[in-house]
Design a protein around this motif. Structure first.
Motif, PDB file in Angstrom:
ATOM      1  N   ILE A  86       0.893  -1.255  -0.144  1.00  0.00           N
ATOM      2  CA  ILE A  86       0.107  -0.095   0.098  1.00  0.00           C
ATOM      3  C   ILE A  86       0.855   1.326   0.065  1.00  0.00           C
ATOM      4  O   ILE A  86       0.436   2.342  -0.587  1.00  0.00           O
TER       5      ILE A  86
ATOM      6  N   GLU B 166       1.846   1.560  -3.353  1.00  0.00           N
ATOM      7  CA  GLU B 166       0.764   2.403  -4.159  1.00  0.00           C
ATOM      8  C   GLU B 166       0.414   3.746  -3.932  1.00  0.00           C
ATOM      9  O   GLU B 166      -0.178   4.596  -4.563  1.00  0.00           O
ATOM     10  N   LEU B 167       0.695   4.200  -2.689  1.00  0.00           N
ATOM     11  CA  LEU B 167       0.180   5.611  -2.330  1.00  0.00           C
ATOM     12  C   LEU B 167       1.444   6.482  -2.736  1.00  0.00           C
ATOM     13  O   LEU B 167       1.300   7.733  -2.663  1.00  0.00           O
TER      14      LEU B 167
ATOM     15  N   VAL C  92       2.062   8.330   8.273  1.00  0.00           N
ATOM     16  CA  VAL C  92       1.449   7.628   7.269  1.00  0.00           C
ATOM     17  C   VAL C  92       1.602   6.132   7.446  1.00  0.00           C
ATOM     18  O   VAL C  92       0.605   5.169   7.163  1.00  0.00           O
TER      19      VAL C  92
ATOM     20  N   ILE D 241      -1.471   3.424   7.321  1.00  0.00           N
ATOM     21  CA  ILE D 241      -1.385   2.067   6.618  1.00  0.00           C
ATOM     22  C   ILE D 241      -1.749   1.040   7.447  1.00  0.00           C
ATOM     23  O   ILE D 241      -2.508   0.123   7.045  1.00  0.00           O
TER      24      ILE D 241
ATOM     25  N   GLU E 196      -7.776   7.607   1.781  1.00  0.00           N
ATOM     26  CA  GLU E 196      -6.747   7.440   0.448  1.00  0.00           C
ATOM     27  C   GLU E 196      -6.368   5.934   1.072  1.00  0.00           C
ATOM     28  O   GLU E 196      -6.031   5.222  -0.153  1.00  0.00           O
ATOM     29  N   VAL E 197      -5.980   5.554   2.122  1.00  0.00           N
ATOM     30  CA  VAL E 197      -5.469   4.203   2.599  1.00  0.00           C
ATOM     31  C   VAL E 197      -6.504   3.272   2.232  1.00  0.00           C
ATOM     32  O   VAL E 197      -6.193   2.396   1.472  1.00  0.00           O
TER      33      VAL E 197
ATOM     34  N   ASN F 131      -9.083   3.329   0.030  1.00  0.00           N
ATOM     35  CA  ASN F 131      -9.163   3.393  -1.291  1.00  0.00           C
ATOM     36  C   ASN F 131      -8.044   2.331  -2.030  1.00  0.00           C
ATOM     37  O   ASN F 131      -8.438   1.491  -3.055  1.00  0.00           O
ATOM     38  N   ALA F 132      -6.971   2.589  -1.453  1.00  0.00           N
ATOM     39  CA  ALA F 132      -5.620   2.179  -2.107  1.00  0.00           C
ATOM     40  C   ALA F 132      -6.042   0.517  -1.707  1.00  0.00           C
ATOM     41  O   ALA F 132      -5.603  -0.535  -2.794  1.00  0.00           O
TER      42      ALA F 132
END
Ligand SMILES: [Fe+2]
Length: 212
Positions: free
Chosen positions: A39, A42-43, A133, A137, A177-178, A180-181
């Motif tokens: 992740i 991806e982010l 962050v 995650i 955002e996490v 979604n990823a």
């Protein structure tokens, strides 16, 4: 091999031993660390931060090992008093790790992995902008892993249902955002790309992969 790589290999080995001692958590830290690094990639988290995120993911529940096993491994849902004891595990883990050179960032992840974007998390209830962050995650990966595993008092959710639950709790409990990823990687099957064939056979049901 540099000392950073040596630290990572040591922590991987130690956490696999800790996980193996508990039938409810076998393989858990390794799975969560694989999800977390995938992740982070991806982010667009910079590559030099991936090792800290992996270390934080491997060690996130270390403090649980300092809590009485009959509470942590309870075969029934915890009562309020037991929950309060278990909720000390991020602080215990942070205290164990914070002075170890090379684990400073991982210790911050350990301390904050049960905080929430709405400020209602524990142990401190800090606001969203103070949650690193890596912890944003790890909290999603750990929740997914816990929801999909069986417990003595309940069956685990399907991976699809766990993703729906992550979406339902987005904003209050998890960062959008996490989630979604995570869900995009899950739905495309790319969540498991770093797993070996053997790990897939042990840990990932055919239903999960068929959904991809
Ligand atoms: Fe935890």
């Amino acid at each position: 091999m540099d000392s950073r790589q040596s630290l990572l290999l040591t922590v991987r080995a130690l956490t696999s031993v800790l996980d193996a001692a508990d039938p409810f958590t076998r393989g858990r830290s390794l799975r969560i660390s694989r999800y977390a690094v995938r992740i982070a990639r991806e982010l667009g988290v910079p590559e030099h931060e991936w090792a800290d995120i992996e270390l934080g993911a491997l060690l996130h529940d270390l403090g649980r090992n300092a809590i009485l096993h009959d509470v942590v491994q309870s075969p029934r849902p915890l009562d309020a008093g037991e929950r309060a004891v278990v909720q000390t595990h991020p602080t215990i883990g942070y205290a164990m790790l914070k002075d170890i050179p090379g684990l400073e960032a991982a210790a911050e992840i350990v301390w904050t992995h049960h905080e929430r974007p709405d400020g209602a998390g524990y142990p401190r209830g800090i606001p969203a902008d103070q949650i690193p962050v890596g912890a944003r995650i790890v909290m999603v990966c750990a929740a997914y892993d816990a929801m999909t595993e069986d417990r003595p008092y309940r069956r685990g959710l399907s991976s699809r249902a766990a993703c729906e639950e992550l979406r339902r709790c987005t904003g209050e409990q998890f960062f959008p955002e996490v989630v979604n990823a995570f869900v995009q990687l899950h739905d495309s099957g790319r969540l498991w790309e770093a797993f070996s064939r053997e790990e897939l056979e042990i840990w990932v049901s055919r239903g999960d992969l068929a959904a991809a």
